[in-house]
Each structure stands twice: as structure tokens, then as C-alpha cells.
Design an enzyme around this catalytic site. Sequence first.
Site, PDB file in Angstrom:
ATOM      1  N   GLU A 149     -32.630  10.006   2.532  1.00  0.00           N
ATOM      2  CA  GLU A 149     -31.435   9.940   3.374  1.00  0.00           C
ATOM      3  C   GLU A 149     -31.356  11.188   4.246  1.00  0.00           C
ATOM      4  O   GLU A 149     -30.324  11.463   4.857  1.00  0.00           O
ATOM      5  CB  GLU A 149     -30.175   9.756   2.540  1.00  0.00           C
ATOM      6  CG  GLU A 149     -29.951  10.804   1.478  1.00  0.00           C
ATOM      7  CD  GLU A 149     -28.693  10.553   0.667  1.00  0.00           C
ATOM      8  OE1 GLU A 149     -27.626  10.445   1.259  1.00  0.00           O
ATOM      9  OE2 GLU A 149     -28.799  10.459  -0.576  1.00  0.00           O
ATOM     10  N   CYS A 209     -28.406   7.776  -1.914  1.00  0.00           N
ATOM     11  CA  CYS A 209     -29.223   8.217  -3.056  1.00  0.00           C
ATOM     12  C   CYS A 209     -29.839   7.052  -3.833  1.00  0.00           C
ATOM     13  O   CYS A 209     -30.502   7.272  -4.854  1.00  0.00           O
ATOM     14  CB  CYS A 209     -28.394   9.091  -3.989  1.00  0.00           C
ATOM     15  SG  CYS A 209     -27.732  10.544  -3.169  1.00  0.00           S
ATOM     16  N   HIS A 232     -27.843   9.225 -11.975  1.00  0.00           N
ATOM     17  CA  HIS A 232     -27.989   9.930 -10.707  1.00  0.00           C
ATOM     18  C   HIS A 232     -27.091  11.158 -10.807  1.00  0.00           C
ATOM     19  O   HIS A 232     -25.909  11.031 -11.148  1.00  0.00           O
ATOM     20  CB  HIS A 232     -27.539   9.025  -9.549  1.00  0.00           C
ATOM     21  CG  HIS A 232     -27.274   9.792  -8.293  1.00  0.00           C
ATOM     22  ND1 HIS A 232     -28.217  10.622  -7.739  1.00  0.00           N
ATOM     23  CD2 HIS A 232     -26.166   9.908  -7.498  1.00  0.00           C
ATOM     24  CE1 HIS A 232     -27.718  11.198  -6.662  1.00  0.00           C
ATOM     25  NE2 HIS A 232     -26.470  10.784  -6.499  1.00  0.00           N
TER      26      HIS A 232
HETATM   27  N1  COA Z   1     -13.776  27.047 -14.995  1.00  0.00           N
HETATM   28  C1  COA Z   1     -14.204  25.808 -15.346  1.00  0.00           C
HETATM   29  N2  COA Z   1     -14.021  24.706 -14.566  1.00  0.00           N
HETATM   30  C2  COA Z   1     -13.400  24.886 -13.382  1.00  0.00           C
HETATM   31  C3  COA Z   1     -12.933  26.139 -12.952  1.00  0.00           C
HETATM   32  C4  COA Z   1     -13.144  27.276 -13.826  1.00  0.00           C
HETATM   33  N3  COA Z   1     -12.744  28.489 -13.495  1.00  0.00           N
HETATM   34  N4  COA Z   1     -12.372  25.984 -11.737  1.00  0.00           N
HETATM   35  C5  COA Z   1     -12.474  24.667 -11.416  1.00  0.00           C
HETATM   36  N5  COA Z   1     -13.097  24.006 -12.399  1.00  0.00           N
HETATM   37  C6  COA Z   1     -13.445  22.567 -12.477  1.00  0.00           C
HETATM   38  C7  COA Z   1     -12.348  21.646 -11.999  1.00  0.00           C
HETATM   39  O1  COA Z   1     -11.359  21.440 -13.000  1.00  0.00           O
HETATM   40  C8  COA Z   1     -13.133  20.395 -11.678  1.00  0.00           C
HETATM   41  O2  COA Z   1     -13.455  19.723 -12.862  1.00  0.00           O
HETATM   42  P1  COA Z   1     -13.160  18.146 -12.999  1.00  0.00           P
HETATM   43  O3  COA Z   1     -13.915  17.488 -11.887  1.00  0.00           O
HETATM   44  O4  COA Z   1     -13.717  17.801 -14.343  1.00  0.00           O
HETATM   45  O5  COA Z   1     -11.691  17.990 -12.860  1.00  0.00           O
HETATM   46  C9  COA Z   1     -14.457  20.965 -11.132  1.00  0.00           C
HETATM   47  O6  COA Z   1     -14.507  22.332 -11.544  1.00  0.00           O
HETATM   48  C10 COA Z   1     -14.573  20.896  -9.619  1.00  0.00           C
HETATM   49  O7  COA Z   1     -13.376  21.417  -9.082  1.00  0.00           O
HETATM   50  P2  COA Z   1     -12.740  20.794  -7.766  1.00  0.00           P
HETATM   51  O8  COA Z   1     -11.494  21.532  -7.476  1.00  0.00           O
HETATM   52  O9  COA Z   1     -12.688  19.300  -7.851  1.00  0.00           O
HETATM   53  O10 COA Z   1     -13.879  21.226  -6.721  1.00  0.00           O
HETATM   54  P3  COA Z   1     -14.015  20.961  -5.202  1.00  0.00           P
HETATM   55  O11 COA Z   1     -12.767  20.499  -4.559  1.00  0.00           O
HETATM   56  O12 COA Z   1     -14.657  22.181  -4.667  1.00  0.00           O
HETATM   57  O13 COA Z   1     -15.065  19.724  -5.103  1.00  0.00           O
HETATM   58  C11 COA Z   1     -16.940  18.273  -5.428  1.00  0.00           C
HETATM   59  C12 COA Z   1     -16.096  19.426  -6.010  1.00  0.00           C
HETATM   60  C13 COA Z   1     -18.050  17.916  -6.401  1.00  0.00           C
HETATM   61  C14 COA Z   1     -16.055  17.067  -5.187  1.00  0.00           C
HETATM   62  C15 COA Z   1     -17.563  18.759  -4.096  1.00  0.00           C
HETATM   63  O14 COA Z   1     -18.484  19.779  -4.376  1.00  0.00           O
HETATM   64  C16 COA Z   1     -18.230  17.678  -3.296  1.00  0.00           C
HETATM   65  O15 COA Z   1     -17.587  16.990  -2.503  1.00  0.00           O
HETATM   66  N6  COA Z   1     -19.585  17.509  -3.466  1.00  0.00           N
HETATM   67  C17 COA Z   1     -20.343  16.526  -2.747  1.00  0.00           C
HETATM   68  C18 COA Z   1     -20.026  15.095  -3.145  1.00  0.00           C
HETATM   69  C19 COA Z   1     -20.642  14.624  -4.394  1.00  0.00           C
HETATM   70  O16 COA Z   1     -21.518  15.246  -4.914  1.00  0.00           O
HETATM   71  N7  COA Z   1     -20.154  13.465  -4.852  1.00  0.00           N
HETATM   72  C20 COA Z   1     -20.594  12.875  -6.081  1.00  0.00           C
HETATM   73  C21 COA Z   1     -20.835  11.376  -6.047  1.00  0.00           C
HETATM   74  S1  COA Z   1     -22.286  10.902  -5.206  1.00  0.00           S
END
Ligand code: COA
Length: 390
Positions: free
Chosen positions: A79, A111, A233
Site C-alpha cells: 500500500e 494491509c 495483523h
Molecule cells: N502509560 C501507559 N499507557 C498509556 C499512557 C501511559 N503513560 N498514556 C497513554 N496510554 C495508553 C492509552 O490509555 C491508550 O490505551 P488504550 O488504547 O488501551 O486505551 C494508548 O496508550 C494510546 O493512547 P491514545 O491516547 O489513544 O493515543 P493516540 O491518540 O496518540 O493514538 C493510535 C493512538 C494508535 C490511535 C494512533 O497512533 C494511530 O492513529 N495510529 C495509526 C492507526 C492504526 O494503527 N490503526 C490501527 C488499525 S489498522
Amino acid sequence: MKIGIDKIGFYIPHLYVDMNKLAVSRNVEPEKFTIGIGQEKMAVPPITQDPVTLAANAALEILDEKDKKEIDFVIFGTESGIDSSKSAAVYVHDLLDINPYARAIEVKQACYGTTAGIQMAKGHIALNPESKVLVLGSDIARYGLNTSGEATQGAGAVALVISANPSILELEDQSVYFTTDIMDFWRPIYSDKAFVDGKLSNEQYIAFFSKVWEQYKTKTGLELKDFEAICYHLPYTKMGLKALRTVLDEGTEDVKDRLMENYKISARYNRNVGNIYTGSLYLSFLSLLARKEDLDADSRIGLFSYGSGAVGEFFTGLLQADYREHLHVENHIKLFSARKEITVAEYEEIFQETLPTDGSTIELDIDNDPATICLAGMADNKRQYVNKTK
Ligand code: COA
């Protein structure tokens, strides 16, 4: 006739960033990246590596001269392809000197592409039992500096040989797949970075897993206890864990412990590489096989494939006796231990390097890239690839 994975290998770039250090520079608590997202290291591709070279290097590790003669179909899932017309498979076919009487194509569905390639390969082998198919999954995951997706970037490729009488995994016939049009992740042709609705992609990943898993159980009569492990995945390792947790209560304590332990092992390589999009599920499968030493022959492994947009599939395979002898685990260890850590500033500089888009000529320094196959430059809008052994 048994059809399945006869060989499997991977390749990752030689540079990485430590996620603790990335967190500090982004004013985020390191535990968010290492526990909340579940990543330790993020592979960073130098400009001399692109999806074509990553895939060619992955295939180089597993193919022998006999394979090159017998492969008559090269399927490239990606992709982050480098051309909207010519398939990346044609470049790899040439770089590796594969039998000219072969088909070479690229497939795309986020993916999910490599899984589509594997299922296509299975059909091809059913009709042509003497042939072998090379399936590649190769990507560079880019969301952008200082974005919420940044911690889930990565780069790498997997290469699989699909054949009759496979040495590693027999693919079982029953699988369940599901498609719905959603905008959780996409990359318009004009953008070199993906757009993502992270929350929606998380929700949909789990919803798709639930749909295909429920349908699979109804269709086959199999249950959680029938699985030695389920590989996912892994856009980041916490994602698969969240999906696994939704079904664990269907098993006894023993089944739960087994699946949880095997999940952790299957996530180990991915924790140290990051997201490689099309190859992520297969890197996780390889991590399980390489790092868990006592899996029995005929163990059933479940595989959940998800490609945003979105298509999901749950399918399964049975491990073959002596599969470990065909993994070349020592090569994996070498690849990981030869990597070099770079600073966040160095990663940012590499991230922003670009190739010319005006037809001008550029020569890249491939001496600093230990890979055998590299992108050596561009001329007349054509990428110049080099196989250093040729
Ligand atoms: N200690 C431990 N965990 C912590 C933390 C800390 N100090 N601070 C935050 N976290 C946890 C949150 O609670 C959350 O856990 P949860 O998902 O189990 O609730 C996790 O870390 C991520 O935090 P979040 O605030 O959701 O992060 P974000 O807004 O930066 O986004 C993604 C995370 C993965 C959504 C983002 O990186 C993204 O969009 N990635 C690309 C898309 C992707 O990979 N999608 C997956 C499907 S294909």
C-alpha cells in the site's frame, strides 16, 4: 493435496529509533509508547530502501536457484507502492533472476494485500501443483512527524513461497472474509503520508475480528480451544492484544494462558520493528514460530488479517513436522543484531529526504546501506536499482 507456506523470510532496514527517546522528544510519557501502544523500536528506512528493495532483500534470504526456476507467479502486496502503473513485482522478478515464464502483479487493499496474494497463490497451486508462487508484502508506514500515528510507523517486508506439500504451514480450506466501505485509513495518490481516523480504525479492527471469528466458528464448528495460537495483523502490538482479549473468556484458564503467552511471543518481532502494513501479520507469525521452540506438528494457528477501508479475513493453518528446520532463525538474529540506533534528529532528517519528481538525476550513496539490494538513484523518472551481487 496440501497447499501452504513452504518458506518464509523477512527484511528490515538497518536503522531504528528507540521509542523511549521518541516519546521524550514528543513530550509524551515513554510508557504510552512502550505499554499503551506496545512498541519498543521503530525501523527507519534510509532513502536507499523502498518497498521494492525491502521485498527483494526479504526474498533473497529464502530463495534458492531451484525456487527461482520453479516460481511462475510473483504477487506483491503493498500500500506504499512506487508506481501507479508498473507493478513492484516486475522489479523484484528481475532483481532476483526469476524464471521469465512467470506472471508478476501487484495487489492492493491496505494491509490485507499479502493475504489476498496468499489466497490467490493457493488457487494457482491447486490448478498447477508443480509450480511455486512467491508472495511479497512490503511497505513503509508513514504518518508524519509529530502526528498521533507517528509512534505506529515502521518499514519492512516479508517473502513467502507458497507450494504443494509445504514445509511450514498447510493452509486449511475454510476461511471467512468480510468487506465494508469505511474511511478509517486511506492515502490519496497525491500524498506520501497516510490519513487515519485512529479511533475508528481501532473500533473497526475489533468489529471485523468479531464478525469473521463468529462466522468462522459457525461455519467450522471449531472453538477457541482448537487453536494453539492466534496471530494478528499488528499495526502496533497493543491492537492485536485488544482483539484477543475480546474472545479469551470463551476458553478455560489453560486455553487463555496458552493463547496469551503465544500472543506475546508472536508480537516480539513487531514490537521491535513497528508497522510494516501488508507484512505485519506474517512478521508476527514468523515471530511465533521462531521464538517459541516447542510448538507441536499439526498445531492449528489462526491468522486474522485486516486491511483498512476495509477487508478482514480469518483463516487457519496446521504446522508441519520439522517446520523449525526451514525457518533459518539464525538469520533473523543476525538481522536484528546488526541494526544501528539513530537519534530522533537523524530520523527526522531521513524522514524528510525526498527523491526528485522533475526527471532530474540523483545518485544515492549505497555504500552506507548494508543491504544487498538498494535503490542507487533516479534518472529520467526511473528508479535505478542495484543488486550488489550481480
Ligand atoms: N502509560 C501507559 N499507557 C498509556 C499512557 C501511559 N503513560 N498514556 C497513554 N496510554 C495508553 C492509552 O490509555 C491508550 O490505551 P488504550 O488504547 O488501551 O486505551 C494508548 O496508550 C494510546 O493512547 P491514545 O491516547 O489513544 O493515543 P493516540 O491518540 O496518540 O493514538 C493510535 C493512538 C494508535 C490511535 C494512533 O497512533 C494511530 O492513529 N495510529 C495509526 C492507526 C492504526 O494503527 N490503526 C490501527 C488499525 S489498522
